[in-house]
Design an enzyme around this catalytic site. Structure first.
Site, short mmCIF file in Angstrom:
data_model
loop_
_atom_site.label_atom_id
_atom_site.label_comp_id
_atom_site.label_asym_id
_atom_site.label_seq_id
_atom_site.Cartn_x
_atom_site.Cartn_y
_atom_site.Cartn_z
N LYS A 1 0.84 -1.21 0.00
CA LYS A 1 0.00 0.00 0.00
C LYS A 1 0.87 1.25 0.00
O LYS A 1 0.62 2.21 -0.74
CB LYS A 1 -0.92 -0.01 1.23
CG LYS A 1 -2.06 -1.02 1.10
CD LYS A 1 -2.80 -1.30 2.39
CE LYS A 1 -3.83 -2.41 2.14
NZ LYS A 1 -4.50 -2.90 3.36
N GLN B 1 -4.89 -1.70 9.55
CA GLN B 1 -4.84 -3.03 8.94
C GLN B 1 -5.51 -4.06 9.85
O GLN B 1 -5.21 -4.13 11.04
CB GLN B 1 -3.37 -3.40 8.66
CG GLN B 1 -3.18 -4.68 7.88
CD GLN B 1 -3.73 -4.64 6.46
OE1 GLN B 1 -3.67 -3.60 5.78
NE2 GLN B 1 -4.28 -5.74 5.99
N ASP C 1 -11.26 2.80 4.18
CA ASP C 1 -11.71 1.40 4.04
C ASP C 1 -13.22 1.34 3.86
O ASP C 1 -13.75 0.29 3.48
CB ASP C 1 -11.36 0.62 5.31
CG ASP C 1 -10.08 -0.18 5.17
OD1 ASP C 1 -9.82 -0.68 4.07
OD2 ASP C 1 -9.36 -0.31 6.19
N1 GUN Z 1 -7.39 -6.94 5.96
C1 GUN Z 1 -7.80 -7.68 4.89
N2 GUN Z 1 -8.45 -6.89 4.01
C2 GUN Z 1 -8.43 -5.63 4.53
C3 GUN Z 1 -8.93 -4.39 4.07
O1 GUN Z 1 -9.55 -4.25 3.01
N3 GUN Z 1 -8.69 -3.33 4.88
C4 GUN Z 1 -8.04 -3.45 6.06
N4 GUN Z 1 -7.89 -2.36 6.81
N5 GUN Z 1 -7.57 -4.59 6.52
C5 GUN Z 1 -7.76 -5.67 5.75
#
Ligand code: GUN
Length: 288
Positions: free
Chosen positions: A53, A97, A120
């Site tokens: 990311k 995350q 998100d």
């Molecule tokens: N863990 C797995 N997928 C995601 C996501 O789309 N966002 C976040 N913050 N954590 C994740």
């Protein structure tokens, strides 16, 4: 033979468009879009996701910061970190995350993120907006799946879509987005009856269960479009390999179009996170 939906290529095109859009935003507003990524603990796959990311953010001209908290951090400490990011005007997007360590209440953490910075799309305000059809920040993985589907079917109206899995991150928002695009939508999950029979009627299947190769040709109507969200690590002949929830080799002759794993949905999730970060920055400068 099914068409392979090249998520890597489509994501790269989005990234290239974003480079131009982010530059335009920076020029007009004299502001660099900012993304803060928060990671608690040292889960190896989460560390890989976070690294990717941050790499993509720098490619598109988004300034990112990484906030690594030790696994023993308390919920209060994590929420204090989020609050300081909420109050920081250089930060337009906050991503915590997931999954979080067991001693931390995920819901309380998600609710601590300012909804305008919730890139998100997991905050209840944004979930509500998604269901109402007014969302600007949409959960990145289902958002990416929609863009892949639209690359094959610009008009999804009237199609029967079956979503396999009902997680808050993928299954539930996916079903909302498909409904918003005028599909008829069925969500199946671990308690559903006749799952195979329901899937075998679908024009579109989105698989998001986390079970390697669970869905095979017996589940698929000839000519269906299949989006595979699963990322499962399996051991084949002593080698680690990534496979989806769909048995790709088995359905290849049946489906009209399918996403590969890797190189399907995965790159789209990150591209959509970058789109959301720019959207969040735009929303925040226009609210000033
Ligand atoms: N863990 C797995 N997928 C995601 C996501 O789309 N966002 C976040 N913050 N954590 C994740």
């Amino acid at each position: 033979m099914a068409k392979i939906i090249n998520g890597k290529k489509i994501a790269q095109e989005i990234i290239q468009e974003l480079v131009v859009e982010v530059q335009g935003f920076r020029d007009i507003h004299n502001t660099i879009p900012g993304l803060a990524v928060v990671l608690v603990g040292e889960d190896p796959s989460s560390e890989v996701y976070v690294r990717n990311k941050i790499k993509r953010a720098s490619e598109v001209g988004i300034h990112s910061t990484k906030h690594m908290l030790p696994i023993a951090s308390s919920q209060v400490e994590l929420i204090e970190t989020i609050q300081s990011l909420n109050n920081n005007p250089a930060v337009h997007g906050i991503l915590v995350q997931l999954p979080l360590p067991k001693h931390i209440d995920e819901k309380a953490v998600i609710e601590a993120i300012h909804p305008d910075k919730d890139v998100d799309g997991f905050h209840p305000i944004n979930v509500g907006a998604l269901v109402a059809g007014t969302a600007t920040l949409k959960p990145c993985t289902p958002y990416g799946c929609m863009l892949l589907l639209k690359s094959i079917h610009p008009d999804l109206s009237g199609k029967l879509a079956v979503v396999v899995g009902r997680s808050n991150i993928v299954g539930k928002p996916m079903a909302s987005m498909l409904l918003q695009a005028d599909c008829s939508v069925i969500t199946v999950h671990s308690r559903s009856h006749n799952v195979e029979q329901l899937c075998s009627q679908a024009d579109i299947i989105v698989a998001a269960v986390g079970r390697p190769n669970m869905i095979n040709s017996g589940w698929i109507k000839r000519g269906a479009t299949v989006i595979d969200v699963g990322i499962n690590v399996v051991n084949i002949d002593g080698k680690r390999k990534l496979v989806g929830d769909v048995d790709f080799n088995d359905i290849e002759l049946w489906a009209d179009a399918i996403t590969p794993v890797p190189g399907g949905v995965g790159p789209m999730t990150i591209a959509c996170l970058m789109k959301n970060t720019l959207t969040a920055a735009r929303n925040q400068v226009s609210n000033k």
